[in-house]
Design a protein around this motif. Structure first.
Motif, mmCIF file in Angstrom:
data_model
loop_
_atom_site.group_PDB
_atom_site.id
_atom_site.type_symbol
_atom_site.label_atom_id
_atom_site.label_comp_id
_atom_site.label_asym_id
_atom_site.label_seq_id
_atom_site.Cartn_x
_atom_site.Cartn_y
_atom_site.Cartn_z
ATOM 1 N N LEU A 181 0.479 -0.974 -0.031
ATOM 2 C CA LEU A 181 -0.024 0.671 0.302
ATOM 3 C C LEU A 181 0.596 1.452 0.168
ATOM 4 N N ASP A 182 1.748 0.997 0.933
ATOM 5 C CA ASP A 182 2.811 2.122 0.414
ATOM 6 C C ASP A 182 3.690 2.892 -0.206
ATOM 7 N N ASN A 183 3.884 2.049 -1.950
ATOM 8 C CA ASN A 183 3.997 2.594 -2.425
ATOM 9 C C ASN A 183 3.085 3.354 -3.408
ATOM 10 N N TYR A 184 2.230 2.361 -3.024
ATOM 11 C CA TYR A 184 1.218 3.994 -4.035
ATOM 12 C C TYR A 184 0.173 5.356 -3.472
ATOM 13 N N GLY A 185 0.761 4.990 -1.907
ATOM 14 C CA GLY A 185 0.423 6.311 -1.117
ATOM 15 C C GLY A 185 -0.827 5.569 -1.044
ATOM 16 N N ILE A 186 -1.270 4.195 -0.178
ATOM 17 C CA ILE A 186 -2.719 3.932 0.253
ATOM 18 C C ILE A 186 -2.093 3.891 1.776
ATOM 19 N N ASN A 187 -2.466 4.761 2.991
ATOM 20 C CA ASN A 187 -2.776 4.621 3.828
ATOM 21 C C ASN A 187 -3.595 3.472 4.351
ATOM 22 N N ASP A 188 -3.202 3.128 5.676
ATOM 23 C CA ASP A 188 -3.981 2.193 6.318
ATOM 24 C C ASP A 188 -3.475 2.118 7.686
ATOM 25 N N SER A 189 -4.939 1.831 7.903
ATOM 26 C CA SER A 189 -4.366 2.089 9.981
ATOM 27 C C SER A 189 -5.856 1.112 10.220
ATOM 28 N N LEU A 190 -5.787 1.384 11.820
ATOM 29 C CA LEU A 190 -6.585 0.902 12.909
ATOM 30 C C LEU A 190 -7.730 1.194 12.853
ATOM 31 N N THR A 191 -8.096 2.494 12.384
ATOM 32 C CA THR A 191 -8.677 4.098 12.746
ATOM 33 C C THR A 191 -9.356 4.319 11.796
ATOM 34 N N HIS A 192 -10.669 4.809 11.503
ATOM 35 C CA HIS A 192 -10.872 5.632 10.287
ATOM 36 C C HIS A 192 -11.715 6.986 10.268
ATOM 37 N N VAL A 193 -11.462 8.355 11.347
ATOM 38 C CA VAL A 193 -12.361 9.433 11.481
ATOM 39 C C VAL A 193 -12.142 10.433 10.998
ATOM 40 N N ASP A 194 -13.213 10.752 10.636
ATOM 41 C CA ASP A 194 -13.993 11.770 10.302
ATOM 42 C C ASP A 194 -13.133 13.223 10.789
ATOM 43 N N PHE A 195 -13.394 14.574 10.012
ATOM 44 C CA PHE A 195 -13.378 15.725 10.967
ATOM 45 C C PHE A 195 -13.993 16.595 9.711
ATOM 46 N N MET A 196 -14.296 17.763 10.557
ATOM 47 C CA MET A 196 -14.834 18.779 9.094
ATOM 48 C C MET A 196 -14.099 20.161 8.907
ATOM 49 N N ILE A 197 -13.357 20.967 8.297
ATOM 50 C CA ILE A 197 -12.726 21.597 7.827
ATOM 51 C C ILE A 197 -13.060 22.796 7.006
#
Length: 409
Positions: A366-382
């Protein structure tokens, strides 16, 4: 009578448009016990539309709070394996998942943030396999919200509990297009409108996006092969579903290592039973290198520190400042609603479907393609009324995507 009619239409919408239950399919509904009357209506529509079986997983916030305040420390380092196994088994059988998201934003404000952080991490590890199904649309899933007294009082603090719940129901029905004579058909048209925005963004194949407002200055590069998505998705059998009701967003993934500058929140973020508000994140080469928060700093810091991937972004989502949810002028203290009233990012895992053949990539690549991986996914508003977004194409052309908070095309 009008309320009962709208409640039934809302349940039908969750079944037919949200998870789009098919004949012979299993459905798992996760819900607070306060939302039982709505769940019963969902149950009826699910079986009427051919569901083989509907399982219900109830939760109770008061019991959750008692646990956080009284259970031994080691409790929060574990997540029941049998629950994780059940989710994976249902996903493998082609089942669908409906979550009723109605969290009390202040539920855990008096709980040690480390306990909350430990349990968030433990659950993230245990549910990683199941989340691989939802992040890549290998199963159908959807989130809807139903007012509870605690949530409604947070949104409308000057109202008595009954009036607060009634006002929140009115807002939910309006934002979810339930008040239309035929909400299912209204959602078909809405998905079509969102996809016209999506097609424009995909056609231009932007290399980067520059976000600029009075409080934000951020450049986000996009990985080669990225895909913009919106509204409805499709499962492996080509069956359409809507992961969020409501939704106003068009979204993709950023390049994990190519985000630079700073971004400031414009709405509160509710995470782990706590409110984080008025915060700034600074990025260098994709990674959060500094954070500040007027409220909930310790909770924000622990969110960012969940794992290595939680230091990076996994989602870029565009939502106009003028939209049905934003036009209510309500801060919902509920990410499902607030994220669909505002442009937002997400810390953590990217949706694999936002990359060509992304669902087939191995984790170690995934890193080779610039794709992030994580245990979490949290949206925040901007998003804000003065936000401009300029897209740069690979041939150097600059195209205005957002002007003064809204679509520029």
């Amino acid at each position: 009578m009008d309320f009962n009619k709208n409640l039934d239409k809302y349940a039908e919408l969750a079944v037919k448009v949200g998870v789009n239950i098919q004949s012979g399919q299993i459905l798992l509904v996760r819900s607070p016990i306060e939302c039982a009357s709505f769940v019963r209506s969902v149950l009826k529509h699910a079986y009427q539309n051919g569901a083989k079986n509907v399982h219900i997983e109830w939760s109770d916030e008061e019991s959750t709070l008692i646990k956080y305040l009284n259970a031994p420390e080691e409790t929060f380092n574990d997540f029941p394996k049998w629950i994780a196994d059940q989710y994976v088994d249902i996903a493998k059988e082609g089942g669908a998942f409906l979550t009723i998201y109605a969290q009390n934003p202040d539920l855990l404000k008096n709980v040690d943030p480390q306990r909350v952080a430990n349990y968030q991490k433990a659950s993230g590890i245990a549910l990683k396999e199941w989340r691989s199904y939802t992040l890549s649309d290998k199963c159908k899933w959807s989130i809807v919200s139903v007012p509870t007294e605690a949530w409604a009082k947070k949104v409308f603090p000057n109202e008595n509990p009954e009036n607060a719940v009634e006002k929140l129901w009115d807002a939910i029905f309006k934002c979810s297009r339930v008040e239309n004579q035929n909400p299912v058909e209204a959602w078909k048209q809405h998905n079509k409108d969102l996809k016209s925005r999506m097609d424009f963004l995909n056609k231009n194949n932007f290399k980067s996006l520059r976000y600029k407002s009075s409080i934000t200055d951020l450049t986000v590069e996009l990985p080669e092969g990225h895909i913009w998505l919106s509204g409805s998705s499709q499962d492996p059998n080509g069956v359409e579903f809507n992961a969020n009701i409501p939704t106003e967003e068009v979204y993709t993934m950023p390049h994990k290592f190519k985000v630079n500058g700073f971004v400031h929140s414009t709405k509160p973020l509710v995470y782990g039973g706590n409110v984080i508000d008025n915060f700034t994140l600074t990025f260098k080469d994709g990674k959060v290198i500094d954070c500040k928060a007027e409220k909930g700093y310790e909770t924000l810091e622990k969110l960012i520190s969940t794992d290595e991937g939680s230091h990076y972004l996994g989602e870029v989502a565009l939502v106009p400042f003028k939209s049905p949810i934003s036009d209510t002028n309500i801060v919902f203290f509920n990410t499902l609603y607030d994220e669909n009233a505002s442009c937002h990012f997400a810390l953590g895992a990217a949706y694999r479907t936002c990359m060509k053949d992304g669902e087939n990539l191995k984790s170690e690549d995934l890193d080779n393609y610039g794709i992030n991986d994580s245990l979490t996914h949290v949206d925040f508003m901007i998003g804000s009324s003065d936000l401009d977004i300029i897209g740069q194409t690979y041939d150097g052309n600059q195209i205005q995507i957002f002007k003064s908070g809204n679509w520029a095309f």
